[in-house]
Design a protein around this motif. Structure first.
Motif, PDB file in Angstrom:
ATOM      1  N   VAL A  84       0.846  -1.186   0.000  1.00 12.40           N
ATOM      2  CA  VAL A  84       0.000   0.000   0.000  1.00 12.40           C
ATOM      3  C   VAL A  84       0.884   1.240   0.000  1.00 12.40           C
ATOM      4  O   VAL A  84       1.956   1.250   0.621  1.00 12.40           O
ATOM      5  CB  VAL A  84      -0.981   0.016   1.197  1.00 12.40           C
ATOM      6  N   THR A  85       0.442   2.252  -0.714  1.00 15.17           N
ATOM      7  CA  THR A  85       1.097   3.552  -0.710  1.00 15.17           C
ATOM      8  C   THR A  85       0.065   4.572  -0.262  1.00 15.17           C
ATOM      9  O   THR A  85      -0.997   4.705  -0.888  1.00 15.17           O
ATOM     10  CB  THR A  85       1.620   3.916  -2.119  1.00 15.17           C
ATOM     11  N   VAL A 116      -8.171   3.886  -3.130  1.00 14.40           N
ATOM     12  CA  VAL A 116      -8.955   4.379  -1.993  1.00 14.40           C
ATOM     13  C   VAL A 116      -9.074   5.887  -2.176  1.00 14.40           C
ATOM     14  O   VAL A 116      -8.059   6.583  -2.290  1.00 14.40           O
ATOM     15  CB  VAL A 116      -8.297   4.043  -0.646  1.00 14.40           C
ATOM     16  N   THR A 117     -10.312   6.365  -2.205  1.00 17.52           N
ATOM     17  CA  THR A 117     -10.547   7.785  -2.436  1.00 17.52           C
ATOM     18  C   THR A 117     -11.453   8.374  -1.361  1.00 17.52           C
ATOM     19  O   THR A 117     -12.212   7.663  -0.710  1.00 17.52           O
ATOM     20  CB  THR A 117     -11.189   8.039  -3.814  1.00 17.52           C
ATOM     21  N   ALA A 118     -11.359   9.691  -1.229  1.00 10.99           N
ATOM     22  CA  ALA A 118     -12.208  10.463  -0.322  1.00 10.99           C
ATOM     23  C   ALA A 118     -13.363  11.048  -1.136  1.00 10.99           C
ATOM     24  O   ALA A 118     -13.316  11.053  -2.374  1.00 10.99           O
ATOM     25  CB  ALA A 118     -11.390  11.568   0.340  1.00 10.99           C
ATOM     26  N   PRO A 119     -14.394  11.557  -0.476  1.00 10.00           N
ATOM     27  CA  PRO A 119     -15.562  12.092  -1.190  1.00 10.00           C
ATOM     28  C   PRO A 119     -15.234  13.232  -2.160  1.00 10.00           C
ATOM     29  O   PRO A 119     -15.928  13.405  -3.161  1.00 10.00           O
ATOM     30  CB  PRO A 119     -16.485  12.589  -0.077  1.00 10.00           C
ATOM     31  N   ASP A 120     -14.167  13.985  -1.884  1.00 13.54           N
ATOM     32  CA  ASP A 120     -13.806  15.082  -2.784  1.00 13.54           C
ATOM     33  C   ASP A 120     -13.012  14.615  -3.998  1.00 13.54           C
ATOM     34  O   ASP A 120     -12.586  15.418  -4.819  1.00 13.54           O
ATOM     35  CB  ASP A 120     -13.049  16.180  -2.033  1.00 13.54           C
ATOM     36  N   GLY A 121     -12.811  13.290  -4.110  1.00 14.74           N
ATOM     37  CA  GLY A 121     -12.136  12.714  -5.263  1.00 14.74           C
ATOM     38  C   GLY A 121     -10.644  12.521  -5.097  1.00 14.74           C
ATOM     39  O   GLY A 121     -10.003  11.895  -5.947  1.00 14.74           O
ATOM     40  N   ARG A 122     -10.061  13.037  -4.022  1.00 15.12           N
ATOM     41  CA  ARG A 122      -8.618  12.874  -3.878  1.00 15.12           C
ATOM     42  C   ARG A 122      -8.273  11.427  -3.525  1.00 15.12           C
ATOM     43  O   ARG A 122      -9.029  10.731  -2.845  1.00 15.12           O
ATOM     44  CB  ARG A 122      -8.054  13.855  -2.859  1.00 15.12           C
ATOM     45  N   GLU A 123      -7.119  10.994  -3.998  1.00 17.95           N
ATOM     46  CA  GLU A 123      -6.646   9.653  -3.695  1.00 17.95           C
ATOM     47  C   GLU A 123      -6.044   9.632  -2.297  1.00 17.95           C
ATOM     48  O   GLU A 123      -5.199  10.460  -1.971  1.00 17.95           O
ATOM     49  CB  GLU A 123      -5.603   9.203  -4.708  1.00 17.95           C
ATOM     50  N   VAL A 124      -6.493   8.699  -1.512  1.00 19.51           N
ATOM     51  CA  VAL A 124      -5.983   8.515  -0.160  1.00 19.51           C
ATOM     52  C   VAL A 124      -4.887   7.454  -0.172  1.00 19.51           C
ATOM     53  O   VAL A 124      -3.871   7.587   0.506  1.00 19.51           O
ATOM     54  CB  VAL A 124      -7.133   8.139   0.809  1.00 19.51           C
ATOM     55  N   ALA A 125      -5.079   6.405  -0.960  1.00 20.91           N
ATOM     56  CA  ALA A 125      -4.086   5.331  -1.032  1.00 20.91           C
ATOM     57  C   ALA A 125      -4.248   4.543  -2.325  1.00 20.91           C
ATOM     58  O   ALA A 125      -5.332   4.493  -2.909  1.00 20.91           O
ATOM     59  CB  ALA A 125      -4.231   4.396   0.169  1.00 20.91           C
ATOM     60  N   GLN A 126      -3.150   3.929  -2.728  1.00 22.73           N
ATOM     61  CA  GLN A 126      -3.135   2.946  -3.806  1.00 22.73           C
ATOM     62  C   GLN A 126      -2.621   1.645  -3.209  1.00 22.73           C
ATOM     63  O   GLN A 126      -1.660   1.648  -2.422  1.00 22.73           O
ATOM     64  CB  GLN A 126      -2.228   3.386  -4.959  1.00 22.73           C
TER      65      GLN A 126
END
Length: 143
Positions: A84-85, A116-126
């Motif tokens: 995971v990153t 893994v993304t947040a509601p605002d579309g930003r990536e939290v993790a790959q």
């Protein structure tokens, strides 16, 4: 049985015993052949000492999506290796979503990517997971 029906029936069998995912507050939002989406809302008990979502919970969310995706063919499959990153923090009150897609499936091995993304579309993790098929099925299927 269609591939979609097989994926849904496999997921239902797994979800019935997915005590860790349920305990963490996850929901199984979608499943299909080689794909799955799970989510959960970051709550106070998910926060670490920096007041952001603990990476272990983000990993667990991604790992659960991976598990449902690679088990969608009515064969028992387990994780062989995962990485995971972390890209940005998950914050309290956000509903994090983990979308898994199959990259490769050959013989008893598979490779799956989870965003893994947040509601605002930003990536939290790959997350990248390598799977290995073991003996057994989730339900009896006529051949």
């Amino acid at each position: 049985m269609t591939p979609q029906e097989r994926a849904e029936k496999s997921a239902a069998a797994m979800w019935a015993n997915a005590r860790a995912s349920k305990w963490l507050g996850m929901s199984l939002d979608a499943v299909g052949p080689g794909t799955a989406t799970l989510s959960f809302e970051v709550q106070d008990h998910h926060l670490n000492g920096h007041d952001i979502c603990h990476g272990g919970y983000i990993f667990t969310l991604a790992d659960s999506a991976f598990a449902f995706a690679c088990n969608s063919y009515n064969t028992n499959v387990v994780a062989q290796m995962n990485v995971v990153t972390f890209l940005s923090p998950g914050r309290q009150g956000e509903r994090l979503s983990a979308v898994c897609r199959e990259v490769s499936r050959a013989g008893r091995s598979g490779i799956y990517d989870v965003a893994v993304t947040a509601p605002d579309g930003r990536e939290v993790a790959q997350f990248r997971g390598h799977s290995r098929q073991i003996q057994g099925q989730h339900f009896e299927e006529e051949t």
